[in-house]
Design an enzyme around this catalytic site. Sequence first.
Site, PDB file in Angstrom:
ATOM      1  N   ALA A 124      85.463  56.754 102.395  1.00  0.00           N
ATOM      2  CA  ALA A 124      85.740  54.554 102.003  1.00  0.00           C
ATOM      3  C   ALA A 124      86.458  53.911 102.718  1.00  0.00           C
ATOM      4  CB  ALA A 124      85.841  54.358 100.831  1.00  0.00           C
ATOM      5  N   ILE A 157      79.552  51.902 101.817  1.00  0.00           N
ATOM      6  CA  ILE A 157      79.927  53.749 101.398  1.00  0.00           C
ATOM      7  C   ILE A 157      78.747  53.932 100.824  1.00  0.00           C
ATOM      8  CG2 ILE A 157      81.477  54.311  99.788  1.00  0.00           C
ATOM      9  CD1 ILE A 157      82.774  52.703 102.247  1.00  0.00           C
ATOM     10  N   ASP A 240      85.199  63.787 112.955  1.00  0.00           N
ATOM     11  CA  ASP A 240      84.724  64.594 113.859  1.00  0.00           C
ATOM     12  C   ASP A 240      83.701  65.777 112.799  1.00  0.00           C
ATOM     13  OD1 ASP A 240      86.149  63.763 116.059  1.00  0.00           O
ATOM     14  OD2 ASP A 240      87.944  65.545 115.893  1.00  0.00           O
ATOM     15  N   GLU A 363      78.843  56.751 110.454  1.00  0.00           N
ATOM     16  CA  GLU A 363      80.060  57.484 111.686  1.00  0.00           C
ATOM     17  C   GLU A 363      79.795  57.141 112.847  1.00  0.00           C
ATOM     18  OE1 GLU A 363      80.599  61.314 109.566  1.00  0.00           O
ATOM     19  OE2 GLU A 363      79.060  60.825 108.005  1.00  0.00           O
ATOM     20  N   SER A 366      76.584  54.802 118.653  1.00  0.00           N
ATOM     21  CA  SER A 366      76.667  55.246 120.391  1.00  0.00           C
ATOM     22  C   SER A 366      77.509  54.277 121.336  1.00  0.00           C
ATOM     23  CB  SER A 366      75.523  54.796 120.650  1.00  0.00           C
ATOM     24  OG  SER A 366      74.061  55.524 119.900  1.00  0.00           O
TER      25      SER A 366
HETATM   26  N1  COS Z   1      91.420  63.594 115.429  1.00  0.00           N
HETATM   27  C1  COS Z   1      92.992  63.911 115.045  1.00  0.00           C
HETATM   28  N2  COS Z   1      93.699  62.852 115.501  1.00  0.00           N
HETATM   29  C2  COS Z   1      92.718  62.365 116.187  1.00  0.00           C
HETATM   30  C3  COS Z   1      91.885  61.714 116.344  1.00  0.00           C
HETATM   31  C4  COS Z   1      90.711  63.084 115.778  1.00  0.00           C
HETATM   32  N3  COS Z   1      89.440  63.434 116.433  1.00  0.00           N
HETATM   33  N4  COS Z   1      91.285  60.624 117.084  1.00  0.00           N
HETATM   34  C5  COS Z   1      92.398  60.099 117.124  1.00  0.00           C
HETATM   35  N5  COS Z   1      93.465  60.718 116.666  1.00  0.00           N
HETATM   36  C6  COS Z   1      94.575  60.299 116.649  1.00  0.00           C
HETATM   37  C7  COS Z   1      95.109  60.398 117.921  1.00  0.00           C
HETATM   38  O1  COS Z   1      95.496  61.422 118.609  1.00  0.00           O
HETATM   39  C8  COS Z   1      96.411  58.829 117.860  1.00  0.00           C
HETATM   40  O2  COS Z   1      97.626  59.691 117.495  1.00  0.00           O
HETATM   41  P1  COS Z   1      99.045  59.282 117.617  1.00  0.00           P
HETATM   42  O3  COS Z   1      99.288  57.696 117.310  1.00  0.00           O
HETATM   43  O4  COS Z   1     100.057  59.852 116.578  1.00  0.00           O
HETATM   44  O5  COS Z   1      98.555  59.997 119.350  1.00  0.00           O
HETATM   45  C9  COS Z   1      95.240  58.017 116.934  1.00  0.00           C
HETATM   46  O6  COS Z   1      94.843  58.554 116.611  1.00  0.00           O
HETATM   47  C10 COS Z   1      94.765  56.514 117.217  1.00  0.00           C
HETATM   48  O7  COS Z   1      94.871  57.607 118.619  1.00  0.00           O
HETATM   49  P2  COS Z   1      93.469  56.264 119.359  1.00  0.00           P
HETATM   50  O8  COS Z   1      94.911  55.423 120.125  1.00  0.00           O
HETATM   51  O9  COS Z   1      92.503  56.742 120.086  1.00  0.00           O
HETATM   52  O10 COS Z   1      92.523  55.572 118.126  1.00  0.00           O
HETATM   53  P3  COS Z   1      91.808  53.862 118.649  1.00  0.00           P
HETATM   54  O11 COS Z   1      91.918  52.787 117.628  1.00  0.00           O
HETATM   55  O12 COS Z   1      91.729  54.009 120.126  1.00  0.00           O
HETATM   56  O13 COS Z   1      90.301  54.687 118.419  1.00  0.00           O
HETATM   57  C11 COS Z   1      88.164  55.477 117.927  1.00  0.00           C
HETATM   58  C12 COS Z   1      89.480  55.706 118.264  1.00  0.00           C
HETATM   59  C13 COS Z   1      86.840  54.110 119.220  1.00  0.00           C
HETATM   60  C14 COS Z   1      87.496  56.653 118.514  1.00  0.00           C
HETATM   61  C15 COS Z   1      88.280  55.398 116.654  1.00  0.00           C
HETATM   62  O14 COS Z   1      88.932  53.883 116.062  1.00  0.00           O
HETATM   63  C16 COS Z   1      86.443  55.411 115.343  1.00  0.00           C
HETATM   64  O15 COS Z   1      86.489  56.978 115.753  1.00  0.00           O
HETATM   65  N6  COS Z   1      86.386  54.004 115.644  1.00  0.00           N
HETATM   66  C17 COS Z   1      84.893  54.468 114.764  1.00  0.00           C
HETATM   67  C18 COS Z   1      85.177  54.648 113.069  1.00  0.00           C
HETATM   68  C19 COS Z   1      84.213  54.789 112.879  1.00  0.00           C
HETATM   69  O16 COS Z   1      83.013  56.393 113.143  1.00  0.00           O
HETATM   70  N7  COS Z   1      83.358  53.749 111.317  1.00  0.00           N
HETATM   71  C20 COS Z   1      82.454  54.270 110.950  1.00  0.00           C
HETATM   72  C21 COS Z   1      83.345  54.088 109.784  1.00  0.00           C
HETATM   73  S1  COS Z   1      82.903  55.744 109.229  1.00  0.00           S
HETATM   74  S2  COS Z   1      81.158  55.948 107.901  1.00  0.00           S
END
Ligand code: COS
Length: 380
Positions: A124, A157, A240, A363, A366
């Site tokens: 969630a 969710i 991931d 998740e 694109s």
């Molecule tokens: N694994 C571990 N840590 C991670 C990471 C990963 N894959 N990706 C980012 N982080 C960490 C970074 O290292 C950073 O840490 P520090 O502040 O200590 O340097 C922190 O998280 C913030 O990273 P970042 O600045 O890259 O974050 P952003 O807000 O720019 O966002 C994206 C990055 C766009 C990739 C992220 O917001 C994302 O994945 N969004 C989509 C979310 C999603 O999938 N939503 C669907 C709902 S879930 S079903």
Amino acid sequence: MTFELTEEQLLIQVNIREFSRQVLAASAAERDRNKQYPTHNLKKMGELGLMRMLVPTEYGGEELDTVSYVLALTEVAYACASTAVIMSVHNSIVCGSLALFGTEIQKQKYLRRLAAADIIGSFALTEPEAGSDPSALKSTAIRETDTYFLNGTKRFITGGATSGLFIVLARRPTSKGHEGISAFLVTPDMPGFEVGHIEEKIGLRASDTCDLIFSNCSIPAENLLGREEEGFKIAMAGLDSGRIGIAAQSLGVGMAALDIAIKYAKERSQFGQPIANFQGLRWMIAEMATDVECARLLVLNAAAMKDRGEQCSSQASMAKLYASEMANRVTAQAVQIHGGYGITKDYTVERLYRDARVFTIYEGTSQIQKIVISNEILKD
Ligand code: COS
């Protein structure tokens, strides 16, 4: 790039293929029609070990590799995409995050039950105003002695109305951005937990998608997952793995659409011959098969990298991006090959086409996958 699967991996693939096509596929259309959660099938999958594939043996798991897991998940998705998303979230994000960040007590208490499929796990993170940007989440968690009080609403969710354990992300009230976010293990019996609106969806109709409402929901302090304020990283790491799972799900649906389209093209005659004889369709099928094969290689590559312990966020995103877009292209082409029949409920491609639609959205859309990939490529 070729992939040589081990004998054990091939055996898992063959066995789960047989189970999925005999058991899961049989009721998939009916469950889609009736929005019927696959309780019975999940129990059978639990007995086969499908809900504990990546869990360490010391907590009752199979401790298999990610390649075996994606092979199994692809087969489940081939038969029923709704069941596959439940399997993916449970294994990839929930069991995976608990195994990585959970305390010994949490693992004994929850991971064992998840591994036995006594309970299904959900994740969630999303909120009404925090989807692609999870750092905008507003749910709060305030600690008072040994209890956290959780307030807020989670949206979309998977398994919200049916799961027995949720990883919930919430923040310290005054915090902003990635800071101050923590992850909690929440069960539906905790006071202040409520299931809200259940979505009426285009596809994946046998898996429920809901709002969760937390009103001063009291969570024992020992249910904090990982360290306080480590929640954003726990969520990103979980995603991931989750993205490899959704890529495998997309691959399974694409494979099913391709197989069904080939069979139909050979059986359906127009102008006095099977439509598979016409070059227009032959080329479509060639393109679909190539598309599926590209997705397969990306999925296996991301899984193999994870198994080797390599950093694979970018490859997980590539697999998810490509496979989810592929599933949408290939299911649409499969409908096209079926002509008018393809848009009727009598033909499986109609369900596959609808099920695939969310793959490029949940998740991480694109567009979000392209951010992850380009950030990795262009970093200094
Ligand atoms: N694994 C571990 N840590 C991670 C990471 C990963 N894959 N990706 C980012 N982080 C960490 C970074 O290292 C950073 O840490 P520090 O502040 O200590 O340097 C922190 O998280 C913030 O990273 P970042 O600045 O890259 O974050 P952003 O807000 O720019 O966002 C994206 C990055 C766009 C990739 C992220 O917001 C994302 O994945 N969004 C989509 C979310 C999603 O999938 N939503 C669907 C709902 S879930 S079903």
